[in-house]
Every structure is written in C-alpha cells, then in structure tokens.
Design an enzyme around this catalytic site. Sequence first.
Site, PDB file in Angstrom:
ATOM      1  N   LYS A  71       9.860   1.444  -4.844  1.00 22.65           N
ATOM      2  CA  LYS A  71       8.750   1.042  -5.011  1.00 22.65           C
ATOM      3  C   LYS A  71       8.579  -0.205  -5.806  1.00 22.65           C
ATOM      4  CE  LYS A  71       6.174   5.066  -3.098  1.00 22.65           C
ATOM      5  NZ  LYS A  71       4.831   5.466  -3.231  1.00 22.65           N
ATOM      6  N   LEU A 110       1.146  -0.978   0.416  1.00 24.03           N
ATOM      7  CA  LEU A 110       0.333  -0.341   0.341  1.00 24.03           C
ATOM      8  C   LEU A 110       1.208   1.230  -0.120  1.00 24.03           C
ATOM      9  CD1 LEU A 110      -2.431  -1.603   2.528  1.00 24.03           C
ATOM     10  CD2 LEU A 110      -3.122  -0.555   0.589  1.00 24.03           C
ATOM     11  N   ASP A 111       0.336   2.499  -0.306  1.00 20.24           N
ATOM     12  CA  ASP A 111       0.725   3.406  -0.827  1.00 20.24           C
ATOM     13  C   ASP A 111       0.354   4.503   0.659  1.00 20.24           C
ATOM     14  OD1 ASP A 111       2.626   5.579  -1.527  1.00 20.24           O
ATOM     15  OD2 ASP A 111       0.863   6.439  -2.772  1.00 20.24           O
ATOM     16  N   LYS A 112       0.785   4.758   1.347  1.00 21.14           N
ATOM     17  CA  LYS A 112       0.701   5.894   2.195  1.00 21.14           C
ATOM     18  C   LYS A 112       0.007   7.180   2.337  1.00 21.14           C
ATOM     19  CE  LYS A 112       3.272   8.871   4.778  1.00 21.14           C
ATOM     20  NZ  LYS A 112       2.302  10.126   4.897  1.00 21.14           N
TER      21      LYS A 112
END
Length: 658
Positions: free
Chosen positions: A507, A311-313
């Site tokens: 990422k 998940l991206d923040k």
Amino acid sequence: MNKAQAWLQGRWTVPLISGLLILASLAAGQLLDAAVWVDALMVAAAVVAGTPVVIKAWNALTAKVIGIDLLVSVAAIGAVIIGEYWEAAAVTFLFAIGHALEDATLNKTRSALAELVAVAPDVAIVLRDGEQVEVAAHEVVQGETVLVKNGSKVPVDGLVIGGTGALDEASITGESIPVEKMTGDQVFAGTISTGGFLQVEATGVGADTTLARIIHRVEEAQDAKAKTQKFMDRFSAWYTPAIIVLAILVGLFTQDVVLALTLLVIACPGALVISIPVSIVAGIGRGAKDGILIKGGEFLETSAKIDAVALDKTGTLTQGRPQLTDVVALYPDLGPDHPVMDEDEVLRMAARAEAGSEHPLARPIVEAAQDRLPGFVAGLPEHTEPVPGKGIVASLDGHRIAVGNLALLQAEQLAGSRDHGRVAEVVADLAAKGRTPMVVACDGRPVGVVAVADTIREDAAEMVRRLHASGVKKVVMLTGDIEPVARAVGRQVGIDEVRAGLLPEDKLEAVADLRRQGYTVAMVGDGVNDAPALATADIGVAMGAAGTGVAIETADIALMKDNLLKLPEAVSLARRTVNNMRQNIVIALATVAVLMFGVLFGGVTMAIGMLVHEASVLVVIVNAMRLLRRKDDPAARRTRGPGTPVPATEETRVTQPA
C-alpha cells in the site's frame, strides 16, 4: 476588574475618545472660531489614537521587525510636525477603528473555537459512597460513575454502564441528530443529553477527553501558517522597508513632504498581511463545526490540490463487519444410504469446525448458525488444525471436516477432478459477486460452500461520485483482499482503479507510485494497519476519529464522524478556503495599486487613503467570513440520494502487486 476598567481596556475605547476629540475640534472651529482650540483638540485626538500605534511600532523595532504600525506612526508624527493636524488625527483615528473592527471580526472567525470552549462542561455529578456528589468536571477520577441527566452536559469521556438516553454530539462529530445511547456505548465530554438518564464509567477526564484534544488541535491549527502565508510574511518584511525608502526618495525628488507621508499611509499592506490568516482561521473553524479537523494552514492548502484519493476497503468502503451471505449444498441428497447434506447441515458442519478458529471470518459463520439453526451449540471440536493462508481442519464426531479455499482442497487432496471442477465453478461465481467463498469438505469430499461478505457502506458510491464532482481525478482502492472480491466491490462503488492482494508495504508503494505519477494523494485509513501509506501520502485522513486521541493528533485531517461523505466535504472546504485566500490577495494588491496611482496622479489625500485602506481590510475580513457559513456541496445537490449505487464503468482497472 470593575466595569470602568473593563471599558477603558475595551477595543472601542481609543477610537471613541479620539472621535469625540475630533468632533470637539470641528465644533470649536464652527462655534468658537478659536484656532488654538481647534489645533489642540486635533493633536489630542491624534495622540490618543496614535499612542498605541507608536508603542506597537517601537516594540516591533526592538524585535527588529518593520511593520505597518511604523508606517502609520511616521506618517502621523510627520503630519503633526508640518502642521497637518487634521490629517494626523484622521489617519490615526481611522487606523484605530480599523484595528478594532479587525479584532472584532477576527474573533468572529474564531467562533468555532469559542463554541467548543463554551460547551466544555464545568461540573459533574458522581456517585461516591452511594451518594450523588457534585464536583468540578476536572476533579472526576477515572473509573468513577458519572450520572448524566436530561438536559445536562456529559462531563467526561466514558462508557455507558446503565440506563438509556439520547445525546446531541454536534460539538464532537458535527452531526446534529441526537444519537441513542445504551449500555456499552461510548460517550464524549461536551455532548448534551436530550433525553433519558445515563450512568457512565469515566474513561477520560480533564485534558484527556476528546473535546479537550479537539480544542487543543483547533487552537494549534488556526495559528499554524500555510506556505502562502509564510511567503506573504517574508514579502511584508521586505515590502515595508521598501515603502519607507520609496517615500523618502519621493519626498527628496518632489520636495513635497505631504506627498511622501501620504505615500507611507496608503502603501500600508494591512489587507495583504491579514488576507491569508483570516481565511485559514475561518476555514479551519468551519471544518471544526462540521466535525472535520484540519491540522493547520499548510495541510488545508495541500488538501485543495488533492486530485487522487486512495481508500482502504475493509472498514472504509465496507462496514468492517463480515456477514454470512450464501450457503451452497453441492450434494443435498446422496440417497437413502447417505446422511442429508442440505444447506442447514453444511452450515452446521462449517460453524462447528470454525468454533475453534481465531480467523475473523469464523465469527460470522458461527453467528449465522446460532441465528438460523434451532438448538445449535457452538461447542469446540475435538481437534483443530489451522492451515495458514488456506483455512482450518477439525475433527468432529469422528469425521474430518475442512473449511477453506481451493488451495486447501488441493493440499489435502480431498476431491477428485469432477468434484474439484464443480467446486471451482461455485467458488468463482461467488467471488465474482464480491463474496469470500470457503469450501466445506467432510471425510475427503466437498459437500458445500459457504460465503461471507463485508457489507458495502450505503454512502460509499455517493462519496466517490462527489469526489469526482469536486475535481478529484482518480479514486483508488488499496486492499489486501483477493482480486475477484475487490473488483466486485470496486464495480459497485464506482472506483477508478483497484489494487488487490496488497500487504501494508505494498500500500505504501502504491501511494508512492501515485505521487510519482504527479498526483497529490490523500490516503484514507484507520491509522493503524494503514500507517505507512498514511505517512507517505501528501494528506493522511483518519476516519471516525471521535474518541481516538492518536488519530486526532497524528492525522493531517481527522473526520470525527464515521461518515464517508465528510471526505468530499473536506476537499470542497479546502478548495473554497484557498480560493478565498486568492480573492483576498487580489483585493489587497488592487487596493494598494489604485491608491498609489491616486496619490501620484490623482490627488488622493492622506485621510482618504487611510479610509480606503481600512475599507479594504474590512472587505478582506468579510470575504473570509463567508467561509463560516455552511455551504451545500454542489455535487450533493445533484445526488440521486445517499447510498444509490453508481454503475461501474469499463475503465475500472484491477492490479495486483508483482
């Protein structure tokens, strides 16, 4: 087309006529005792029900495909030749009924698509030359003003330019609660006004609307084949000819033609062929109703194997809208000979300096000053000098103001060792709480610290808990933020592993690393900055895709509503669908095995075999239709309520790129 023609072409016409002929034959045998009429009517029933089957079998043969229709055709024609007229009529009649029921129930599993098409608007009311004109929805021109009245459908995608109202957006997002709309809000074609009056500027019309893209996507997805389905297609291509050869060998070995023909009928892999596509269609349809668009059967099948979620923040776990959280005055009172440096003055100084900055964190500081400080005007400073990666230096009323991180203090040599130590302590404390601190210095001396934070979504912790409950082993946060802030967010949400300070390429490498570890990875992001990681993951998930055509078309799964809990719902749906496929395969194979045994050792007749075979097809379809029901997430039933923070565990790990 008149009613008579429509009836003749209906799905139930052939089995109805064939059934009436069979009843007439049985009645003739009882009432007239005329064997000729009995046989003639039975043959007629077989011809009526069998002709469409023979035509399909011939068309398939010309395309070099040997399918189920060929098995039934050979068996029926053979039964007529050897004088087994009842068997021929019964087999073709039951097969016709099975085909009609299969067609009807398959249409039911495609109900989500039918519902989407049904909500597509037909007409629109537009303002042209100051007058209200009713036109076809596809004739609206971009930029025109469309009027949406209470109870009507929104005919276009657009922006509200006047009025207020509420719209039911269930057809787009799966959310049944009406959404309030006012000037500046986005609206979607196919949504329904539940109150109010809206003036909408059309930005998407016809095939360019979100609804049209969803319909197109669901059409393609329901026709796309999963890996298991492709395997079953290859299996059937070999299985059917093998059954024909086996029937011939049995007939030659036993000299029993009826046994050979019966073997052809009961070995039809109808339930096996339909077992997977009917589950896929139903699963994708259920997802579409709930605002979860899955690209196709292959992605649905892969999603069922997901055991790691990245998940991206910012914008995913958090709101994506930073707000000022803290203002710390280091020296609020330096004495009568010095100006007051309380919290208001520190905020005023920081906001005036940041007024000339384009950095995303400048906006919440300026907005907070406008809200908290009476009479504050964010005028531009006399001079602004951005310091990349560190902050900003500005000239204000003859003073040099610096706002940035500790590295900016060191670069500017603004503080002595005593001041630097105290500042570092405040900065560390704020960062540990998940906030992004910025030091404010005036003329070479730090006077305060301001901190901003991106608010964590209320349902973030619950989403992580539900993912774990659904079988996901690892939930990883991939963020470009600094380690202390990332660790604090991860601790509050319950993330298993945090990887901080990442660039887009980092990422991508993080996702690739998870895959190398043997995980099936789903990457959740915005589809832009996270594009490389989304492409590398086994499944790319786009959040809040309503109105975003690119996300709908490119993501493997598009969650139409910006709702984190849709993610575990999508994983749960995928697993339910794959389990359903497996159940159907077992039912189909078990039925064929039992019938084969019954024919060879138990005296199962051709008619009974076809009856059981068609029953198994219906069982498979009904089983798949269970997916159309909304199923509560078992994990959700154990929830402590949306947004309840989950205590962090000691296993939460934080890593940064080397």
